[in-house]
Design a protein around this motif. Sequence first.
Motif, PDB file in Angstrom:
ATOM      1  N   LYS A 173     -11.147  11.084  -7.865  1.00  0.00           N
ATOM      2  CA  LYS A 173     -12.437  10.607  -8.385  1.00  0.00           C
ATOM      3  C   LYS A 173     -13.489  11.716  -8.413  1.00  0.00           C
ATOM      4  N   VAL A 174     -13.434  12.599  -7.411  1.00  0.00           N
ATOM      5  CA  VAL A 174     -14.380  13.714  -7.335  1.00  0.00           C
ATOM      6  C   VAL A 174     -13.602  14.967  -6.945  1.00  0.00           C
ATOM      7  N   THR A 175     -14.252  16.123  -7.044  1.00  0.00           N
ATOM      8  CA  THR A 175     -13.591  17.384  -6.733  1.00  0.00           C
ATOM      9  C   THR A 175     -13.213  17.447  -5.255  1.00  0.00           C
ATOM     10  N   ALA A 176     -11.963  17.775  -4.995  1.00  0.00           N
ATOM     11  CA  ALA A 176     -11.461  17.935  -3.631  1.00  0.00           C
ATOM     12  C   ALA A 176     -10.205  18.790  -3.700  1.00  0.00           C
ATOM     13  N   ALA A 177      -9.882  19.420  -2.580  1.00  0.00           N
ATOM     14  CA  ALA A 177      -8.670  20.239  -2.539  1.00  0.00           C
ATOM     15  C   ALA A 177      -7.458  19.318  -2.607  1.00  0.00           C
ATOM     16  N   ARG A 178      -6.541  19.595  -3.521  1.00  0.00           N
ATOM     17  CA  ARG A 178      -5.379  18.733  -3.705  1.00  0.00           C
ATOM     18  C   ARG A 178      -4.338  18.919  -2.599  1.00  0.00           C
ATOM     19  N   ARG A 179      -4.425  20.045  -1.888  1.00  0.00           N
ATOM     20  CA  ARG A 179      -3.484  20.308  -0.799  1.00  0.00           C
ATOM     21  C   ARG A 179      -4.267  20.703   0.448  1.00  0.00           C
ATOM     22  N   PRO A 180      -3.670  20.543   1.629  1.00  0.00           N
ATOM     23  CA  PRO A 180      -4.357  20.970   2.853  1.00  0.00           C
ATOM     24  C   PRO A 180      -4.679  22.459   2.803  1.00  0.00           C
ATOM     25  N   LEU A 181      -5.821  22.814   3.369  1.00  0.00           N
ATOM     26  CA  LEU A 181      -6.242  24.213   3.456  1.00  0.00           C
ATOM     27  C   LEU A 181      -5.949  24.722   4.865  1.00  0.00           C
ATOM     28  N   HIS A 182      -5.374  25.934   4.944  1.00  0.00           N
ATOM     29  CA  HIS A 182      -4.988  26.485   6.233  1.00  0.00           C
ATOM     30  C   HIS A 182      -5.708  27.807   6.475  1.00  0.00           C
ATOM     31  N   GLY A 183      -6.117  28.010   7.737  1.00  0.00           N
ATOM     32  CA  GLY A 183      -6.718  29.289   8.122  1.00  0.00           C
ATOM     33  C   GLY A 183      -8.226  29.292   7.989  1.00  0.00           C
ATOM     34  N   PRO A 184      -8.924  29.999   8.881  1.00  0.00           N
ATOM     35  CA  PRO A 184     -10.391  29.998   8.898  1.00  0.00           C
ATOM     36  C   PRO A 184     -11.022  30.422   7.578  1.00  0.00           C
ATOM     37  N   ASP A 185     -10.493  31.449   6.920  1.00  0.00           N
ATOM     38  CA  ASP A 185     -11.144  31.953   5.710  1.00  0.00           C
ATOM     39  C   ASP A 185     -11.140  30.911   4.597  1.00  0.00           C
ATOM     40  N   ALA A 219      -7.672  21.906   7.080  1.00  0.00           N
ATOM     41  CA  ALA A 219      -8.635  20.943   6.538  1.00  0.00           C
ATOM     42  C   ALA A 219      -7.968  20.126   5.435  1.00  0.00           C
ATOM     43  N   TRP A 220      -8.206  18.818   5.489  1.00  0.00           N
ATOM     44  CA  TRP A 220      -7.730  17.907   4.440  1.00  0.00           C
ATOM     45  C   TRP A 220      -8.952  17.299   3.763  1.00  0.00           C
ATOM     46  N   SER A 221      -8.952  17.228   2.458  1.00  0.00           N
ATOM     47  CA  SER A 221     -10.066  16.595   1.744  1.00  0.00           C
ATOM     48  C   SER A 221      -9.512  15.525   0.805  1.00  0.00           C
ATOM     49  N   ASP A 222     -10.124  14.361   0.861  1.00  0.00           N
ATOM     50  CA  ASP A 222      -9.663  13.204   0.100  1.00  0.00           C
ATOM     51  C   ASP A 222     -10.701  12.862  -0.963  1.00  0.00           C
ATOM     52  N   GLY A 223     -10.366  13.202  -2.211  1.00  0.00           N
ATOM     53  CA  GLY A 223     -11.227  12.835  -3.337  1.00  0.00           C
ATOM     54  C   GLY A 223     -10.624  11.735  -4.177  1.00  0.00           C
ATOM     55  N   GLY A 224      -9.340  11.441  -3.931  1.00  0.00           N
ATOM     56  CA  GLY A 224      -8.671  10.359  -4.649  1.00  0.00           C
ATOM     57  C   GLY A 224      -8.624  10.532  -6.150  1.00  0.00           C
ATOM     58  N   ALA A 271       0.820  -1.215   0.000  1.00  0.00           N
ATOM     59  CA  ALA A 271       0.000   0.000   0.000  1.00  0.00           C
ATOM     60  C   ALA A 271       0.847   1.255   0.000  1.00  0.00           C
ATOM     61  N   ARG A 272       2.017   1.193   0.616  1.00  0.00           N
ATOM     62  CA  ARG A 272       2.876   2.387   0.692  1.00  0.00           C
ATOM     63  C   ARG A 272       3.240   2.880  -0.711  1.00  0.00           C
ATOM     64  N   ALA A 273       3.570   1.953  -1.590  1.00  0.00           N
ATOM     65  CA  ALA A 273       3.939   2.349  -2.952  1.00  0.00           C
ATOM     66  C   ALA A 273       2.730   2.939  -3.677  1.00  0.00           C
ATOM     67  N   THR A 274       1.554   2.349  -3.463  1.00  0.00           N
ATOM     68  CA  THR A 274       0.341   2.843  -4.111  1.00  0.00           C
ATOM     69  C   THR A 274       0.007   4.255  -3.645  1.00  0.00           C
ATOM     70  N   ARG A 275       0.172   4.514  -2.350  1.00  0.00           N
ATOM     71  CA  ARG A 275      -0.205   5.817  -1.802  1.00  0.00           C
ATOM     72  C   ARG A 275       0.740   6.929  -2.252  1.00  0.00           C
ATOM     73  N   GLU A 276       1.939   6.576  -2.662  1.00  0.00           N
ATOM     74  CA  GLU A 276       2.848   7.595  -3.185  1.00  0.00           C
ATOM     75  C   GLU A 276       2.305   8.211  -4.478  1.00  0.00           C
ATOM     76  N   GLU A 277       1.468   7.471  -5.197  1.00  0.00           N
ATOM     77  CA  GLU A 277       0.893   7.954  -6.445  1.00  0.00           C
ATOM     78  C   GLU A 277      -0.536   8.465  -6.264  1.00  0.00           C
ATOM     79  N   TYR A 278      -1.004   8.517  -5.032  1.00  0.00           N
ATOM     80  CA  TYR A 278      -2.385   8.911  -4.754  1.00  0.00           C
ATOM     81  C   TYR A 278      -2.587  10.390  -5.071  1.00  0.00           C
ATOM     82  N   VAL A 279      -3.741  10.730  -5.615  1.00  0.00           N
ATOM     83  CA  VAL A 279      -4.047  12.117  -5.983  1.00  0.00           C
ATOM     84  C   VAL A 279      -4.578  12.860  -4.761  1.00  0.00           C
ATOM     85  N   GLY A 280      -3.856  13.874  -4.298  1.00  0.00           N
ATOM     86  CA  GLY A 280      -4.279  14.661  -3.151  1.00  0.00           C
ATOM     87  C   GLY A 280      -3.980  13.962  -1.836  1.00  0.00           C
ATOM     88  N   PRO A 281      -4.436  14.534  -0.714  1.00  0.00           N
ATOM     89  CA  PRO A 281      -4.202  13.925   0.598  1.00  0.00           C
ATOM     90  C   PRO A 281      -4.868  12.558   0.701  1.00  0.00           C
TER      91      PRO A 281
END
Length: 290
Positions: free
Chosen positions: A209-221, A202-207, A73-83
């Motif tokens: 497959k669906v729209t999600a932030a590719r990087r962690p989001l920081h700060g309330p705004d 905030a971290w969002s995991d879309g893999g 799984a470690r090798a697979t997760r290195e190629e995972y899209v986003g968090p």
Amino acid sequence: MTTTEPETDPFDEHRRLLFATAYRMLGTVSDAEDIVQDAWLTWHKADRSEVRHPKAYLVRTVTNLCLNRLTSARATREEYVGPWLPEPLLTSPDAAQDRELAESVSMAMLVVLETLSPLERAVFVLREVFGFSHAEIAGFLDREEPAVRQISSRARKHVAARRPRFDTDAAERERVTERFLTACAGGDINAVLAMLAPDVTAWSDGGGKVTAARRPLHGPDHVARWLFGVLAKPANAGVTVTPALVNGELGVLAELAGTPIAVLTYDLDNGLLRNLRIQVNPDKLAGLRR
């Protein structure tokens, strides 16, 4: 005429333990179910006359299957899209009431366990969650007991340094969750902003497959505006957003016609939401079906 009860298959007796072990080691419901199925096949091919302690045999089987899966799984997760986030699981109220059990399966804990090596993770889960002795774990892993003790100590210190130490009061969590949902449903972004910690992430995991932030989001705004895009407008699309017990803690579940489409879990710190984890990858939502 007397009748005798049919003997319980030891595998059926320990099935819940085996799934719980595999899930904590792997962080995914689907992989844990696959491991349990593979263990069942191994068990039914085994010479039972050679198995003196079925529970130990089965836990050993699951542990080693999980170690093999983690390595690949470690090798697979290195190629995972986003968090990459663990796969969430709906849990019963009983699990939430048992604080130690709830913490061991919380999303926050599963995220921390991801930072351990496969061997450290296996030893930590077996020792700290399920209470197996170092000697038993050494037998499961074909290692010397002193080496297992060292691995256990290293893993425990690693987890202690990274484990979140936030509010665990269930009533407070319920109040905050209801306020959060009300603010989102009412389109009150200021109310949501007021509920987020200054250093919220905030971290969002879309893999991919669906729209999600590719990087962690920081700060309330940034976090609030992204959340509004996910949670504030679903009523018009027939989506229901409700509180749900996810991995032993109250979170937020979004469903479309009864099918889970997103889940939000978070850490609560002095009444404020700090670490938000949003799972929207459809391949990781099967464990949320009611």
